[in-house]
Scaffold this active site. Structure first.
Site, PDB file in Angstrom:
ATOM      1  N   LYS A 200       0.943  -1.096   0.015  1.00 52.50           N
ATOM      2  CA  LYS A 200      -0.113  -0.042  -0.093  1.00 52.50           C
ATOM      3  C   LYS A 200       0.848   1.384  -0.004  1.00 52.50           C
ATOM      4  O   LYS A 200       1.693   1.447   1.025  1.00 52.50           O
ATOM      5  CB  LYS A 200      -0.908   0.084   1.279  1.00 52.50           C
ATOM      6  CG  LYS A 200      -1.740   1.187   1.276  1.00 52.50           C
ATOM      7  CD  LYS A 200      -2.858   1.004   2.448  1.00 52.50           C
ATOM      8  CE  LYS A 200      -3.754   1.895   2.434  1.00 52.50           C
ATOM      9  NZ  LYS A 200      -4.780   1.883   3.534  1.00 52.50           N
ATOM     10  N   ARG A 210     -10.948   9.214   1.549  1.00 47.62           N
ATOM     11  CA  ARG A 210     -10.603   9.956   2.998  1.00 47.62           C
ATOM     12  C   ARG A 210     -11.580  10.742   3.168  1.00 47.62           C
ATOM     13  O   ARG A 210     -12.372  10.927   4.120  1.00 47.62           O
ATOM     14  CB  ARG A 210      -9.230  10.517   2.990  1.00 47.62           C
ATOM     15  CG  ARG A 210      -8.130   9.541   3.309  1.00 47.62           C
ATOM     16  CD  ARG A 210      -6.587   9.933   3.251  1.00 47.62           C
ATOM     17  NE  ARG A 210      -5.775   9.014   3.326  1.00 47.62           N
ATOM     18  CZ  ARG A 210      -4.616   9.285   3.333  1.00 47.62           C
ATOM     19  NH1 ARG A 210      -4.004  10.730   3.611  1.00 47.62           N
ATOM     20  NH2 ARG A 210      -3.601   8.224   3.070  1.00 47.62           N
ATOM     21  N   LYS A 224       1.140   9.579   6.044  1.00 51.53           N
ATOM     22  CA  LYS A 224       1.275   8.288   6.285  1.00 51.53           C
ATOM     23  C   LYS A 224       2.664   7.672   5.856  1.00 51.53           C
ATOM     24  O   LYS A 224       2.694   6.463   5.817  1.00 51.53           O
ATOM     25  CB  LYS A 224       0.090   7.201   5.897  1.00 51.53           C
ATOM     26  CG  LYS A 224      -1.315   7.874   6.478  1.00 51.53           C
ATOM     27  CD  LYS A 224      -2.279   6.854   6.095  1.00 51.53           C
ATOM     28  CE  LYS A 224      -3.809   7.306   6.871  1.00 51.53           C
ATOM     29  NZ  LYS A 224      -5.011   6.475   6.501  1.00 51.53           N
ATOM     30  N   GLU A 240       8.005  -6.928   0.950  1.00 53.48           N
ATOM     31  CA  GLU A 240       6.641  -6.848   1.694  1.00 53.48           C
ATOM     32  C   GLU A 240       6.031  -8.020   1.258  1.00 53.48           C
ATOM     33  O   GLU A 240       5.491  -8.731   2.246  1.00 53.48           O
ATOM     34  CB  GLU A 240       5.840  -5.811   1.452  1.00 53.48           C
ATOM     35  CG  GLU A 240       6.423  -4.418   2.065  1.00 53.48           C
ATOM     36  CD  GLU A 240       5.939  -4.486   3.788  1.00 53.48           C
ATOM     37  OE1 GLU A 240       5.687  -5.089   4.023  1.00 53.48           O
ATOM     38  OE2 GLU A 240       6.351  -3.149   4.145  1.00 53.48           O
ATOM     39  N   LYS A 255      -1.975  -1.522  -4.018  1.00 52.65           N
ATOM     40  CA  LYS A 255      -2.907  -0.544  -4.044  1.00 52.65           C
ATOM     41  C   LYS A 255      -2.089   0.787  -4.229  1.00 52.65           C
ATOM     42  O   LYS A 255      -1.348   0.947  -3.266  1.00 52.65           O
ATOM     43  CB  LYS A 255      -3.710  -0.474  -2.735  1.00 52.65           C
ATOM     44  CG  LYS A 255      -4.392   0.568  -2.226  1.00 52.65           C
ATOM     45  CD  LYS A 255      -5.272   0.316  -0.991  1.00 52.65           C
ATOM     46  CE  LYS A 255      -5.879   1.260  -0.343  1.00 52.65           C
ATOM     47  NZ  LYS A 255      -6.519   0.883   0.865  1.00 52.65           N
ATOM     48  N   SER A 281      -9.861   5.027  -4.902  1.00 55.01           N
ATOM     49  CA  SER A 281     -10.979   6.190  -5.299  1.00 55.01           C
ATOM     50  C   SER A 281     -10.408   7.420  -6.143  1.00 55.01           C
ATOM     51  O   SER A 281     -11.302   7.834  -7.054  1.00 55.01           O
ATOM     52  CB  SER A 281     -11.342   6.983  -3.907  1.00 55.01           C
ATOM     53  OG  SER A 281     -10.052   7.456  -3.419  1.00 55.01           O
ATOM     54  N   TYR A 320     -14.712   0.684  -7.800  1.00 53.79           N
ATOM     55  CA  TYR A 320     -16.036   1.323  -7.384  1.00 53.79           C
ATOM     56  C   TYR A 320     -16.739   1.539  -8.744  1.00 53.79           C
ATOM     57  O   TYR A 320     -18.178   1.744  -8.443  1.00 53.79           O
ATOM     58  CB  TYR A 320     -15.749   2.860  -7.052  1.00 53.79           C
ATOM     59  CG  TYR A 320     -14.836   3.030  -5.624  1.00 53.79           C
ATOM     60  CD1 TYR A 320     -15.708   2.895  -4.553  1.00 53.79           C
ATOM     61  CD2 TYR A 320     -13.472   3.030  -5.829  1.00 53.79           C
ATOM     62  CE1 TYR A 320     -14.760   2.943  -3.370  1.00 53.79           C
ATOM     63  CE2 TYR A 320     -12.559   3.269  -4.580  1.00 53.79           C
ATOM     64  CZ  TYR A 320     -13.582   3.089  -3.498  1.00 53.79           C
ATOM     65  OH  TYR A 320     -12.773   3.064  -2.263  1.00 53.79           O
TER      66      TYR A 320
HETATM   67  C1  PBG Z   1      -7.208   3.096   5.262  1.00 54.07           C
HETATM   68  C2  PBG Z   1      -7.612   2.810   3.893  1.00 54.07           C
HETATM   69  C3  PBG Z   1      -7.574   3.726   2.804  1.00 54.07           C
HETATM   70  C4  PBG Z   1      -8.067   3.122   1.496  1.00 54.07           C
HETATM   71  C5  PBG Z   1      -8.608   1.745   2.046  1.00 54.07           C
HETATM   72  N1  PBG Z   1      -8.353   1.390   3.214  1.00 54.07           N
HETATM   73  C6  PBG Z   1      -7.066   4.877   2.637  1.00 54.07           C
HETATM   74  C7  PBG Z   1      -5.721   5.348   3.300  1.00 54.07           C
HETATM   75  O1  PBG Z   1      -4.751   4.610   3.695  1.00 54.07           O
HETATM   76  O2  PBG Z   1      -5.655   6.674   3.754  1.00 54.07           O
HETATM   77  C8  PBG Z   1      -8.203   4.078   0.193  1.00 54.07           C
HETATM   78  C9  PBG Z   1      -8.897   3.367  -0.777  1.00 54.07           C
HETATM   79  C10 PBG Z   1      -9.538   4.070  -1.753  1.00 54.07           C
HETATM   80  O3  PBG Z   1      -8.767   5.372  -2.012  1.00 54.07           O
HETATM   81  O4  PBG Z   1     -10.126   3.819  -2.644  1.00 54.07           O
HETATM   82  N2  PBG Z   1      -6.796   1.671   5.956  1.00 54.07           N
END
Ligand code: PBG
Length: 329
Positions: A200, A210, A224, A240, A255, A281, A320
Site C-alpha cells: 500500500k 478519505r 502516512k 513486503e 494499491k 478512489s 467502485y
Molecule cells: C485505510 C484505507 C485507505 C483506503 C482503503 N483503506 C486510505 C488510506 O490509507 O488513507 C483507500 C482506498 C481508496 O482510495 O479507494 N486503511
C-alpha cells in the site's frame, strides 16, 4: 509498389480484422467474477452523497437490502465494506473498532442474512475509528507498530465473529499478518481468509476515499509515509510480499492499481499467489471527472483499465465501477 510479393509474410493485422478472430486470440478477459465492489456504510447522521465520488454513495443499514438485491441481480459475487464512523465515536485508540455491535459488524450480519453466498471482505486498520485519522495508535509521536498489532488482532477477530469471510489488513504494520493469523486460528477462525494489503503506497490517489469516510485531515503526523510505501520503490514492495506470504497471507492486494501496474505484474509473476489490484478512489474519480467533461468515454476507459489489471496478472480488482460495468460483462 511498397511491398514485394513475399513481404510481409506475417501481417499481425490479419488477427484483428473481425470480432470473432480478435476474441479468439484475446490473451486476457474480464468477467464480473473478477470484480469486488467497495461499499461505504453510514449511520443516519452522515449524508449519503459523496461529492468526490460521482456515482458512489454511502449506504445506511436500511438501504442495504435494496443494494444487495441490485448486486445479486448484477451478478457481483464479492464486496468490501468501509464504515463511516460518526465523529462522536472516534477516540485516540479507535476502540469502536473492537465493539461487536459497531457499524461494520452490523452490516456484515445484515448482508450475510440477505445473501450468505456473497463474499464479504472487511478492512483491518484503525483509521475509520481514530480521531487523528491514522491507521494505528500514536505513541510518542509515532504510529506504534506492536501496540497497533494488538488492536488489529482484536479488530480482525471482531469482524470474523460477525461473519466476514476475509479480513484485509490495510494498516502496513510490520509482522501483523502472522500475528493476526495465529490469533484468529487460536479463536477457532482458521477458515477466515487473510487478504493482505501487502503493498500500500503513500498515495495522493486516496483523496476521495478519505473524504468519503471523513478522515481528510490527519492529526499528529501529517501523512502516512512512516508506514505506507514510498512510490519510488518496487523491490521493497516485493520484500513486503515475501514476508506476508511467509506469515500466512492467502491473497495480496496492490494499491493503488494503475499507477503501480509494474508492481502488480512483478508480484503476480514472481510469487504466483492470487493478487488483487485496488483501483482506488482517486483513479475512479479521475476517470469519472474526465468522462463528465466529455474528454473520454467513461465506460470504455473503465473497461480498458480493468482489462489492464488482468493482463498484468491480477486475478481480481477492487473497483467502485463494479456495478456500473456489470451490463458489459
Ligand atoms: C485505510 C484505507 C485507505 C483506503 C482503503 N483503506 C486510505 C488510506 O490509507 O488513507 C483507500 C482506498 C481508496 O482510495 O479507494 N486503511
Amino acid at each position: 509498389m511498397p511491398f514485394s510479393g513475399q513481404f510481409p509474410n506475417t501481417r499481425l493485422r490479419r488477427l484483428r480484422q473481425s470480432p470473432w478472430v480478435r476474441d479468439l486470440v484475446a490473451e486476457s478477459s474480464l468477467t464480473l467474477k473478477d470484480l469486488i465492489l467497495p461499499i461505504f456504510i453510514r449511520t443516519a447522521e452522515t449524508a449519503a452523497h459523496i461529492t468526490s465520488l460521482p456515482g458512489v454513495q454511502r449506504y445506511a443499514l436500511e438501504e442495504l437490502p435494496a443494494l444487495i438485491d441490485q448486486i445479486n441481480t448484477a451478478g457481483i459475487t464479492a464486496i468490501a465494506l468501509f464504515p463511516v464512523t460518526p465523529p462522536s465515536l472516534k477516540t485516540p485508540e479507535g476502540k469502536e473498532a473492537l465493539k461487536p455491535d459497531n457499524l461494520v459488524c452490523q452490516a456484515i450480519r445484515l448482508i450475510k442474512s440477505l445473501n450468505p453466498n456473497l463474499g464479504i471482505i472487511t478492512d483491518v486498520a484503525l483509521d475509520p475509528y481514530t480521531d487523528h485519522g491514522h491507521d494505528g495508535l500514536i505513541v510518542n509521536h509515532q504510529v506504534d507498530n506492536d501496540q497497533t498489532i494488538d488492536m488489529l488482532c482484536q479488530q480482525a477477530l471482531n469482524q470474523a465473529q460477525a461473519g466476514a469471510d476475509a479480513i484485509a489488513p490495510s494498516d502496513m504494520m510490520d509482522g501483523r499478518i502472522g500475528v493476526i493469523r495465529r490469533f484468529l486460528d487460536s479463536h477457532g477462525f482458521n477458515q477466515t481468509l487473510i487478504i493482505s494489503y501487502a503493498i500500500k503506497y503513500a498515495s495522493a490517489f486516496y483523496g476521495p476515499f478519505r473524504h468519503a469516510i471523513g478522515v481528510s485531515t490527519l492529526k499528529g503526523l501529517p501523512d502516512k509515509k512512516t508506514y505506507q510505501l514510498n512510490p519510488a520503490n518496487a523491490n521493497e514492495a516485493l520484500r513486503e510480499v515475501a514476508l506476508d506470504i511467509q506469515e500466512g497471507a492467502d491473497m495480496l492486494i496492490v494499491k493503488p492499481g494503475l499507477p503501480y501496474l509494474d508492481v502488480v505484474y512483478r508480484v503476480a509473476h514472481t510469487f504466483q499467489i492470487p493478487t488483487l489490484a485496488y483501483q482506488v478512489s482517486g483513479e475512479y474519480a479521475s476517470i469519472m471527472a474526465a468522462g463528465q467533461n466529455g474528454w473520454i468515454d467513461t465506460d470504455q476507459a473503465f473497461l480498458e483499465s480493468l482489462l489492464a489489471f488482468k493482463r498484468a496478472g491480477a486475478c481480481g480488482i477492487l473497483t467502485y465501477c463494479a456495478l456500473r460495468m456489470a451490463p458489459y460483462l
